[in-house]
Motif scaffolding. Structure first.
Motif, PDB file in Angstrom:
ATOM      1  N   ARG A  90      52.986  18.235   9.404  1.00 17.67           N
ATOM      2  CA  ARG A  90      53.460  19.440   8.719  1.00 17.67           C
ATOM      3  C   ARG A  90      52.697  19.686   7.418  1.00 17.67           C
ATOM      4  O   ARG A  90      52.370  20.832   7.091  1.00 17.67           O
ATOM      5  CB  ARG A  90      54.970  19.379   8.476  1.00 17.67           C
ATOM      6  N   SER A  91      52.397  18.616   6.682  1.00 22.65           N
ATOM      7  CA  SER A  91      51.642  18.799   5.439  1.00 22.65           C
ATOM      8  C   SER A  91      50.199  19.191   5.735  1.00 22.65           C
ATOM      9  O   SER A  91      49.606  19.993   5.017  1.00 22.65           O
ATOM     10  CB  SER A  91      51.698  17.533   4.586  1.00 22.65           C
ATOM     11  N   ARG A  92      49.654  18.638   6.827  1.00 18.49           N
ATOM     12  CA  ARG A  92      48.293  19.001   7.219  1.00 18.49           C
ATOM     13  C   ARG A  92      48.220  20.461   7.649  1.00 18.49           C
ATOM     14  O   ARG A  92      47.272  21.180   7.320  1.00 18.49           O
ATOM     15  CB  ARG A  92      47.836  18.094   8.361  1.00 18.49           C
ATOM     16  N   LEU A  93      49.201  20.918   8.404  1.00 24.63           N
ATOM     17  CA  LEU A  93      49.226  22.309   8.834  1.00 24.63           C
ATOM     18  C   LEU A  93      49.336  23.261   7.644  1.00 24.63           C
ATOM     19  O   LEU A  93      48.680  24.310   7.609  1.00 24.63           O
ATOM     20  CB  LEU A  93      50.379  22.549   9.810  1.00 24.63           C
ATOM     21  N   LEU A  94      50.138  22.903   6.653  1.00 25.89           N
ATOM     22  CA  LEU A  94      50.248  23.733   5.457  1.00 25.89           C
ATOM     23  C   LEU A  94      48.911  23.831   4.732  1.00 25.89           C
ATOM     24  O   LEU A  94      48.502  24.909   4.290  1.00 25.89           O
ATOM     25  CB  LEU A  94      51.319  23.164   4.516  1.00 25.89           C
ATOM     26  N   ARG A  95      48.223  22.701   4.599  1.00 26.03           N
ATOM     27  CA  ARG A  95      46.926  22.705   3.921  1.00 26.03           C
ATOM     28  C   ARG A  95      45.902  23.515   4.709  1.00 26.03           C
ATOM     29  O   ARG A  95      45.151  24.322   4.144  1.00 26.03           O
ATOM     30  CB  ARG A  95      46.429  21.270   3.707  1.00 26.03           C
ATOM     31  N   ASP A  96      45.873  23.314   6.030  1.00 21.21           N
ATOM     32  CA  ASP A  96      44.888  24.017   6.842  1.00 21.21           C
ATOM     33  C   ASP A  96      45.198  25.504   6.949  1.00 21.21           C
ATOM     34  O   ASP A  96      44.289  26.326   7.070  1.00 21.21           O
ATOM     35  CB  ASP A  96      44.795  23.377   8.230  1.00 21.21           C
ATOM     36  N   ARG A  97      46.471  25.865   6.900  1.00 19.64           N
ATOM     37  CA  ARG A  97      46.809  27.293   6.903  1.00 19.64           C
ATOM     38  C   ARG A  97      46.250  27.965   5.654  1.00 19.64           C
ATOM     39  O   ARG A  97      45.691  29.074   5.730  1.00 19.64           O
ATOM     40  CB  ARG A  97      48.316  27.500   6.982  1.00 19.64           C
ATOM     41  N   LYS A  98      46.368  27.296   4.510  1.00 16.48           N
ATOM     42  CA  LYS A  98      45.805  27.866   3.282  1.00 16.48           C
ATOM     43  C   LYS A  98      44.294  27.977   3.384  1.00 16.48           C
ATOM     44  O   LYS A  98      43.695  28.967   2.946  1.00 16.48           O
ATOM     45  CB  LYS A  98      46.187  27.000   2.076  1.00 16.48           C
ATOM     46  N   LEU A  99      43.670  26.973   3.970  1.00 17.77           N
ATOM     47  CA  LEU A  99      42.216  27.004   4.144  1.00 17.77           C
ATOM     48  C   LEU A  99      41.817  28.179   5.033  1.00 17.77           C
ATOM     49  O   LEU A  99      40.859  28.911   4.738  1.00 17.77           O
ATOM     50  CB  LEU A  99      41.752  25.674   4.751  1.00 17.77           C
ATOM     51  N   GLY A 100      42.568  28.397   6.122  1.00 21.74           N
ATOM     52  CA  GLY A 100      42.288  29.528   6.993  1.00 21.74           C
ATOM     53  C   GLY A 100      42.450  30.862   6.286  1.00 21.74           C
ATOM     54  O   GLY A 100      41.661  31.795   6.494  1.00 21.74           O
ATOM     55  N   MET A 101      43.459  30.978   5.429  1.00 23.42           N
ATOM     56  CA  MET A 101      43.656  32.209   4.670  1.00 23.42           C
ATOM     57  C   MET A 101      42.505  32.440   3.699  1.00 23.42           C
ATOM     58  O   MET A 101      42.119  33.589   3.443  1.00 23.42           O
ATOM     59  CB  MET A 101      44.985  32.156   3.921  1.00 23.42           C
ATOM     60  N   ASN A 102      41.960  31.354   3.148  1.00 25.96           N
ATOM     61  CA  ASN A 102      40.799  31.497   2.270  1.00 25.96           C
ATOM     62  C   ASN A 102      39.599  32.051   3.027  1.00 25.96           C
ATOM     63  O   ASN A 102      38.884  32.929   2.526  1.00 25.96           O
ATOM     64  CB  ASN A 102      40.444  30.151   1.641  1.00 25.96           C
ATOM     65  N   TYR A 103      39.358  31.559   4.235  1.00 23.92           N
ATOM     66  CA  TYR A 103      38.259  32.100   5.030  1.00 23.92           C
ATOM     67  C   TYR A 103      38.504  33.572   5.363  1.00 23.92           C
ATOM     68  O   TYR A 103      37.597  34.407   5.306  1.00 23.92           O
ATOM     69  CB  TYR A 103      38.090  31.303   6.322  1.00 23.92           C
ATOM     70  N   MET A 104      39.734  33.895   5.724  1.00 24.71           N
ATOM     71  CA  MET A 104      40.069  35.271   6.085  1.00 24.71           C
ATOM     72  C   MET A 104      39.806  36.228   4.921  1.00 24.71           C
ATOM     73  O   MET A 104      39.466  37.396   5.128  1.00 24.71           O
ATOM     74  CB  MET A 104      41.532  35.366   6.516  1.00 24.71           C
ATOM     75  N   ALA A 105      39.936  35.744   3.686  1.00 24.32           N
ATOM     76  CA  ALA A 105      39.730  36.605   2.519  1.00 24.32           C
ATOM     77  C   ALA A 105      38.328  37.188   2.494  1.00 24.32           C
ATOM     78  O   ALA A 105      38.123  38.327   2.052  1.00 24.32           O
ATOM     79  CB  ALA A 105      39.997  35.814   1.233  1.00 24.32           C
ATOM     80  N   PHE A 106      37.342  36.429   2.970  1.00 27.53           N
ATOM     81  CA  PHE A 106      35.969  36.947   2.978  1.00 27.53           C
ATOM     82  C   PHE A 106      35.802  38.025   4.048  1.00 27.53           C
ATOM     83  O   PHE A 106      35.129  39.025   3.831  1.00 27.53           O
ATOM     84  CB  PHE A 106      34.980  35.804   3.198  1.00 27.53           C
ATOM     85  N   GLN A 107      36.423  37.830   5.189  1.00 29.57           N
ATOM     86  CA  GLN A 107      36.364  38.833   6.252  1.00 29.57           C
ATOM     87  C   GLN A 107      37.079  40.110   5.836  1.00 29.57           C
ATOM     88  O   GLN A 107      36.632  41.214   6.149  1.00 29.57           O
ATOM     89  CB  GLN A 107      37.010  38.281   7.523  1.00 29.57           C
ATOM     90  N   ASN A 108      38.197  39.977   5.114  1.00 28.16           N
ATOM     91  CA  ASN A 108      39.063  41.115   4.810  1.00 28.16           C
ATOM     92  C   ASN A 108      38.856  41.694   3.423  1.00 28.16           C
ATOM     93  O   ASN A 108      39.654  42.545   2.997  1.00 28.16           O
ATOM     94  CB  ASN A 108      40.528  40.708   4.971  1.00 28.16           C
ATOM     95  N   SER A 109      37.831  41.266   2.709  1.00 29.80           N
ATOM     96  CA  SER A 109      37.590  41.837   1.389  1.00 29.80           C
ATOM     97  C   SER A 109      37.538  43.359   1.460  1.00 29.80           C
ATOM     98  O   SER A 109      36.908  43.937   2.350  1.00 29.80           O
ATOM     99  CB  SER A 109      36.258  41.312   0.832  1.00 29.80           C
ATOM    100  N   MET A 110      38.203  44.032   0.522  1.00 27.86           N
ATOM    101  CA  MET A 110      38.214  45.496   0.507  1.00 27.86           C
ATOM    102  C   MET A 110      36.857  46.069   0.137  1.00 27.86           C
ATOM    103  O   MET A 110      36.586  47.242   0.401  1.00 27.86           O
ATOM    104  CB  MET A 110      39.256  46.005  -0.487  1.00 27.86           C
ATOM    105  N   LYS A 111      36.012  45.246  -0.484  1.00 27.19           N
ATOM    106  CA  LYS A 111      34.717  45.725  -0.956  1.00 27.19           C
ATOM    107  C   LYS A 111      33.603  44.947  -0.265  1.00 27.19           C
ATOM    108  O   LYS A 111      33.774  43.773   0.063  1.00 27.19           O
ATOM    109  CB  LYS A 111      34.636  45.583  -2.479  1.00 27.19           C
ATOM    110  N   PRO A 112      32.466  45.585  -0.036  1.00 26.70           N
ATOM    111  CA  PRO A 112      31.376  44.904   0.674  1.00 26.70           C
ATOM    112  C   PRO A 112      30.894  43.663  -0.068  1.00 26.70           C
ATOM    113  O   PRO A 112      30.737  43.663  -1.293  1.00 26.70           O
ATOM    114  CB  PRO A 112      30.270  45.969   0.720  1.00 26.70           C
ATOM    115  N   ILE A 113      30.652  42.604   0.708  1.00 25.95           N
ATOM    116  CA  ILE A 113      30.115  41.348   0.172  1.00 25.95           C
ATOM    117  C   ILE A 113      28.738  41.115   0.791  1.00 25.95           C
ATOM    118  O   ILE A 113      28.582  41.181   2.014  1.00 25.95           O
ATOM    119  CB  ILE A 113      31.021  40.152   0.502  1.00 25.95           C
ATOM    120  N   ILE A 114      27.771  40.812  -0.057  1.00 21.92           N
ATOM    121  CA  ILE A 114      26.433  40.421   0.397  1.00 21.92           C
ATOM    122  C   ILE A 114      26.243  38.950   0.056  1.00 21.92           C
ATOM    123  O   ILE A 114      26.356  38.552  -1.105  1.00 21.92           O
ATOM    124  CB  ILE A 114      25.325  41.236  -0.294  1.00 21.92           C
ATOM    125  N   ALA A 115      25.954  38.124   1.055  1.00 28.12           N
ATOM    126  CA  ALA A 115      25.635  36.721   0.806  1.00 28.12           C
ATOM    127  C   ALA A 115      24.128  36.595   0.576  1.00 28.12           C
ATOM    128  O   ALA A 115      23.329  37.093   1.379  1.00 28.12           O
ATOM    129  CB  ALA A 115      26.058  35.864   1.989  1.00 28.12           C
TER     130      ALA A 115
END
Length: 284
Positions: A90-115
């Protein structure tokens, strides 16, 4: 924002700069949290139209800091007689869920991102490049999904995006082999938009950012919202829910005596030597 993440603002352009050059910008979990906080701040800033993501020093991003990851996951082999207790699922799932949300933030940014990509780009570095709007790399960049050799073998966070980008067969190849490839190969694969000589990288990224910033603010965020909705129709939102469960399972494997065990070998040889042994194992 912090020593590990520098934020620069220049008119309508924000630059988020990874700043652990001595570690090739390998990210600790806290560093990724702070990078996402900086991303959200740039989204909230009405002056900003375009976000550039880059790295100080010799590399863009060499993945997660594995010493930090193993410690937080409770996988760091004990050097004392008392073996630490593994964390709960359960603690691992909580940590990994946050990690997944962090990755999603780059996909869902409201403004264009250039790497802006150079040096090493693997693990979380690759994930970010795969998820942002645009990417420009120097020709000598060393891309790979070598993190899959740590026991994941195709168990990744954003499989839908990878299949859409590379095609199903090529995505499986990149995951299962983890081979390294350069900037021109990344352009041919569709991972980056352009591969350019090192001396042209900065100017090319800045030129693209300036050109994009000539669009109206509402037009940029509306265009990105429509792109995001189209991606979600193709499964780009669901993939992160599946991804965090898969990551918890993939980092809880039982390894047999004849299988390469990164954690066990690291406790004997140290992190750097074990990475070399891992790559030798898969090359041979």
């Amino acid at each position: 924002m912090t020593d590990s993440v520098i934020v620069e603002k220049d008119g309508s352009i924000a630059r988020l700069i990874l700043n652990r050059p001595e570690k090739h910008n390998a990210l600790r979990f806290d560093d990724l949290d702070k990078l996402v906080e900086a991303l959200h701040s740039a989204e909230d800033d009405d002056d900003i139209k375009v976000i550039i993501l880059k790295g100080n020093g010799p590399s863009f991003c060499a993945g997660h800091d594995y010493n930090d990851a193993l410690r937080l996951y409770g996988l760091d082999a004990a050097r004392s007689e008392a073996k630490p207790r593994r964390p709960s699922i359960r603690s691992r799932l909580l940590r990994d869920r946050k990690l997944g949300m962090n990755y999603m933030a780059f996909q869902n940014s409201m403004k264009p991102i250039i790497a802006q990509v150079h040096g090493h780009c693997t693990g979380v570095g690759m994930y970010i490049v795969e998820l942002v709007d645009l990417a420009i790399a120097e020709d000598g960049t060393r891309f790979s999904h070598a993190e899959q050799r740590l026991g994941l073998a195709g168990n990744t966070w954003h499989m839908n995006s990878q299949i859409l980008m590379y095609g199903a067969k090529k995505a499986r190849e990149l995951m299962l082999l983890g081979d390294e490839f350069n900037g021109p190969a990344a352009e041919a694969l569709g991972l980056v938009n352009r591969s350019v000589p090192a001396e042209q990288l900065e100017d090319t990224v800045e030129d693209w950012a300036q050109r994009i910033s000539r669009h109206a603010r509402d037009a940029l965020v509306t265009g990105k919202a429509m792109h995001q909705m189209a991606m979600e129709n193709l499964g780009a939102a669901e993939q992160f829910g599946r991804g965090y469960v898969g990551h918890t399972l993939g980092t809880s494997l039982r390894l047999e005596p004849d299988e390469f065990n990164f954690v066990r070998e690291r406790s004997l040889e140290g992190t750097t030597a074990t990475f070399k042994e891992r790559d030798k194992h898969f090359k041979n």
